[in-house]
Design a protein around this motif. Sequence first.
Motif, PDB file in Angstrom:
ATOM      1  N   ASN A  39      36.877  36.701  57.930  1.00  0.00           N
ATOM      2  CA  ASN A  39      35.723  37.638  57.840  1.00  0.00           C
ATOM      3  C   ASN A  39      34.510  36.736  58.210  1.00  0.00           C
ATOM      4  O   ASN A  39      34.482  35.626  57.890  1.00  0.00           O
ATOM      5  N   LEU A  40      33.351  37.480  58.703  1.00  0.00           N
ATOM      6  CA  LEU A  40      32.284  36.910  59.116  1.00  0.00           C
ATOM      7  C   LEU A  40      31.114  37.871  58.975  1.00  0.00           C
ATOM      8  O   LEU A  40      31.404  39.096  59.482  1.00  0.00           O
ATOM      9  N   ALA A  41      29.890  37.629  58.185  1.00  0.00           N
ATOM     10  CA  ALA A  41      28.821  38.326  58.135  1.00  0.00           C
ATOM     11  C   ALA A  41      27.691  37.585  58.540  1.00  0.00           C
ATOM     12  O   ALA A  41      27.621  36.497  58.001  1.00  0.00           O
ATOM     13  N   THR A  42      26.727  38.245  59.144  1.00  0.00           N
ATOM     14  CA  THR A  42      25.533  37.668  59.371  1.00  0.00           C
ATOM     15  C   THR A  42      24.127  38.353  59.081  1.00  0.00           C
ATOM     16  O   THR A  42      24.233  39.628  59.372  1.00  0.00           O
ATOM     17  N   LEU A  43      23.235  37.846  58.412  1.00  0.00           N
ATOM     18  CA  LEU A  43      21.925  38.408  58.580  1.00  0.00           C
ATOM     19  C   LEU A  43      20.839  37.552  59.129  1.00  0.00           C
ATOM     20  O   LEU A  43      20.836  36.584  58.957  1.00  0.00           O
TER      21      LEU A  43
END
Length: 285
Positions: free
Chosen positions: A171-175
């Motif tokens: 999984n990957l999340a970016t801000l």
Amino acid sequence: MESRCCAASPRSGLELTHQAESAPFDFYNRQIYFPMKTTKTHIREWIALSVLLSSIPALAAQPPDGSGWSGPYAGVRLAEGWGEAHLGTGHYDPAFPFAPTSVHLRGAGAGVSMGYDWQRENLIYGLGVDVLDTRIDGIRSLYTNPLPGLVDGCDSARANCPMHLRQRVKNLATLRLKIGQAYDRFAVYGTAGMAAGEVRGDLHEAIQYWGPTGNWGSDQHLVTGWTAGAGMLYALTDKMQLQADYLYVDLGKKDYRFTDTPAFVYEQDAAIRFSLLSLGLNYRF
């Protein structure tokens, strides 16, 4: 056997997919099992892409208004990733170190995005969040001293057999912040920010050699890092917009620990870095 092969069968791809998905993953025969196991994932991604692309002609037929980019937005996103997991020295026994190497990573993902943009004259800037369910992975055979004449993955004297390591980004999340220039219906920008992901390593022996069982299990971590890149926006209408991004993602270095039995432990660090190319469709509120 011949009649079963040639006769039309009422059972179709749904049953075959279920059977393939239940098949065990074999590291040594990855080319045989891995594509079947990911069939349902690929189907979901192609369906999402087809829906996204089929909506473009109808949206483009509406009169666009690119005079303002300000406001909140939310959308869907598809992505393709490729890169490397750089492995340090593997520690099993001081007399048998596993040399540093790398695992080539490749895969795809799908998810959602949301954010808020502001515009002052031709300057646009904003803050956005992406969350992706990814399947970016790769496999590498690890040797203490690779020798010629390999038989079933081992050297001819069976004195050196490999470990098989699978490294993946689940999984990957970016801000990210972005800032750029708007040109009526079209805008370009640079972007940078924080990245977080769930990474996992699985270690296995095709032929039991190093450990009592040959199955070293897995180790999973939540890691953080940074990302930077560039992107562009295109206004299909005053509400709908296409978004394309290229990102370089560095999730840092993490130590992995694999255990065959309590007395048999293998440790190795991995630094994961990869590129991500994504295409999204946003609705601006």
